[in-house]
Design a protein around this motif. Structure first.
Motif, PDB file in Angstrom:
ATOM      1  N   GLN A  57      58.983  10.773  18.310  1.00  0.00           N
ATOM      2  CA  GLN A  57      59.549   9.658  17.554  1.00  0.00           C
ATOM      3  C   GLN A  57      59.233   9.817  16.069  1.00  0.00           C
ATOM      4  N   ASP A  58      60.256   9.608  15.221  1.00  0.00           N
ATOM      5  CA  ASP A  58      60.057   9.678  13.778  1.00  0.00           C
ATOM      6  C   ASP A  58      59.308   8.427  13.311  1.00  0.00           C
ATOM      7  N   PHE A  59      58.299   8.650  12.461  1.00  0.00           N
ATOM      8  CA  PHE A  59      57.515   7.516  11.964  1.00  0.00           C
ATOM      9  C   PHE A  59      56.712   7.947  10.749  1.00  0.00           C
ATOM     10  N   ASP A  60      56.707   7.094   9.727  1.00  0.00           N
ATOM     11  CA  ASP A  60      55.898   7.291   8.530  1.00  0.00           C
ATOM     12  C   ASP A  60      54.728   6.329   8.608  1.00  0.00           C
ATOM     13  N   GLY A  77      54.383  -2.349   7.493  1.00  0.00           N
ATOM     14  CA  GLY A  77      54.391  -2.752   8.885  1.00  0.00           C
ATOM     15  C   GLY A  77      53.299  -2.063   9.672  1.00  0.00           C
ATOM     16  N   PRO A  78      53.099  -2.509  10.900  1.00  0.00           N
ATOM     17  CA  PRO A  78      51.995  -2.007  11.717  1.00  0.00           C
ATOM     18  C   PRO A  78      52.281  -0.654  12.334  1.00  0.00           C
ATOM     19  N   LYS A 113      44.715   0.005  10.145  1.00  0.00           N
ATOM     20  CA  LYS A 113      45.987  -0.172  10.842  1.00  0.00           C
ATOM     21  C   LYS A 113      45.875   0.265  12.295  1.00  0.00           C
ATOM     22  N   ALA A 114      45.085   1.305  12.550  1.00  0.00           N
ATOM     23  CA  ALA A 114      44.868   1.738  13.931  1.00  0.00           C
ATOM     24  C   ALA A 114      44.121   0.666  14.714  1.00  0.00           C
ATOM     25  N   TYR A 115      43.084   0.103  14.100  1.00  0.00           N
ATOM     26  CA  TYR A 115      42.317  -0.954  14.765  1.00  0.00           C
ATOM     27  C   TYR A 115      43.224  -2.126  15.141  1.00  0.00           C
ATOM     28  N   GLU A 116      44.082  -2.524  14.216  1.00  0.00           N
ATOM     29  CA  GLU A 116      44.943  -3.675  14.462  1.00  0.00           C
ATOM     30  C   GLU A 116      45.986  -3.398  15.539  1.00  0.00           C
TER      31      GLU A 116
END
Length: 386
Positions: free
Chosen positions: A265-268, A273-274, A302-305
């Motif tokens: 999956q493409d993702f930046d 956003g989370p 962001k990983a924790y959330e």
């Protein structure tokens, strides 16, 4: 999850591994000692052996030799690779004998009729098509990291590569931020070579039985996800990265026969956003060291959330020992990141630093897992639900 002896263990691994690598090569370069002079000269000259090995991988020396089980003379190999093969020219035979001296090639006989074959180690890791092939990172070191270190002085003076270097090397952010699939694939295959052994070892060293879904952020070819899912049939995974490497990742996942359980999956991960939800493990493989302190903390927060209670964040990098005294290769990697990312002020880090950032983000415990050579996995755990 939190082991007080973890960094002591990591320091020992770093020190022993670095000493082993340097002594293996240096003792073959200089055999006597004079109050430390031999060691100084050996370390100063060891780059020549490193450059030769990296170039051999780029030239596909080992793949060419693998096609002739009986072996090849230096002239046969020179002809096959487009190297100078004139009588009386010693360059190619010196090059091959250097590879013999560091246990990458074997030689039967002497002189022009001597036959070169691959050492078993090279057959496993440096022949294209081998399931353990890691030659991509040697090629990347040859073409990119070696060139960057030519500008170390300028980097230390100005904090980034000078314009002359930028003309020779495409900017890494530009590589992944545009639709330049060829350059991005070259880099991604380098990362595959650097990471595959680490990820396979992590698949066997971490307790995956407690988890069901992995999201690998900055997953490049997807080898973290495929390594884990191949070893643990109950796991599902998604590898996330920018669009420039999507085709490369999909091809790699397909080649491993895992497209039913590993999605691309493409993702930046710096987009607003989370992070993607639905995973109880998130990983950053050779990613966290790419950034300066604020972005490191941002990624971990962001990983924790995004993780559920009881979830885990895994960061794989070349960890520096806490005292910063026994990690020459990891500190060299940190300098590499400084040169690579310039004003970002990127750096490699210690487990102690990772633990501090993890606690600031909200994680309650940490663990370090030694991997291949100087690499390690730093793991942060989110508290389970009450």
């Amino acid at each position: 999850h939190n082991f007080e002896c973890s960094d002591i263990t990591l320091s020992i691994v770093n020190a022993l591994y670095s000493f082993h690598i340097m002594s293996q090569v240096s003792t073959r370069l200089i055999h006597d000692d004079d109050g430390g002079l031999a060691r100084i000269l050996s370390i100063s000259r060891v780059f020549k052996a490193s450059k030769a090995l990296n170039l051999a991988a780029k030239l596909d020396v080992f793949t060419a030799i693998s096609k002739r089980p009986e072996g090849m003379t230096w002239k046969q190999l020179a002809t096959a690779l487009g190297l100078k093969s004139d009588d009386g020219f010693r360059g190619v035979s010196d090059f091959l004998d250097l590879l013999v001296s560091i246990d990458m090639l074997q030689r039967a006989g002497d002189g022009p009729d001597a036959l070169y074959t691959n050492h078993p180690t090279a057959s496993r890791y440096l022949v294209r098509g081998s399931p353990d092939y890691c030659g991509g990172i040697l090629t990347l070191n040859n073409d990119r990291s070696y060139v960057q270190f030519e500008y170390l002085e300028e980097g230390l003076r100005g904090g980034q590569l000078p314009p002359a270097a930028q003309q020779r090397l495409p900017d890494i952010i530009h590589v992944f931020g545009q639709a330049d699939q060829g350059t991005a694939e070259h880099f991604a295959m380098g990362m595959l070579g650097a990471s595959l052994g680490n990820f396979r070892q992590l698949a066997g060293s971490f307790d995956w039985s407690l988890f069901t879904s992995l999201g690998d952020l900055g997953g490049s070819t997807g080898c973290m996800c495929t390594a884990v899912c191949a070893a643990h049939p109950h796991m599902q995974a998604v590898t996330y990265d920018l669009g420039a490497v999507h085709a490369t990742a999909q091809a790699y996942v397909d080649s491993q026969g895992l497209c039913d359980r590993v999605k691309v999956q493409d993702f930046d991960f710096f987009s607003e956003g989370p992070f993607p939800g639905g995973h109880d493990v998130l990983s950053l493989g050779m990613v966290l060291h790419d950034w300066g302190i604020e972005r490191k903390k941002q990624l971990m927060k962001k990983a924790y959330e995004a993780l559920p209670p009881g979830g885990a964040l895994i960061a794989v990098d070349c960890l520096i020992d806490d005292a910063r005294r026994t990690s020459p290769l990891a500190l060299g990697m940190s300098l590499n990141m400084m040169l690579e990312f310039g004003e970002e002020n990127a750096f490699d880090y210690s487990f102690k630093e990772f633990t501090q950032w993890a606690h600031e983000a909200g994680f309650t415990s940490t663990q370090v897992i030694p991997l291949v050579g100087i690499a390690a996995a730093a793991v942060a755990f989110k508290a389970a639900a009450a």
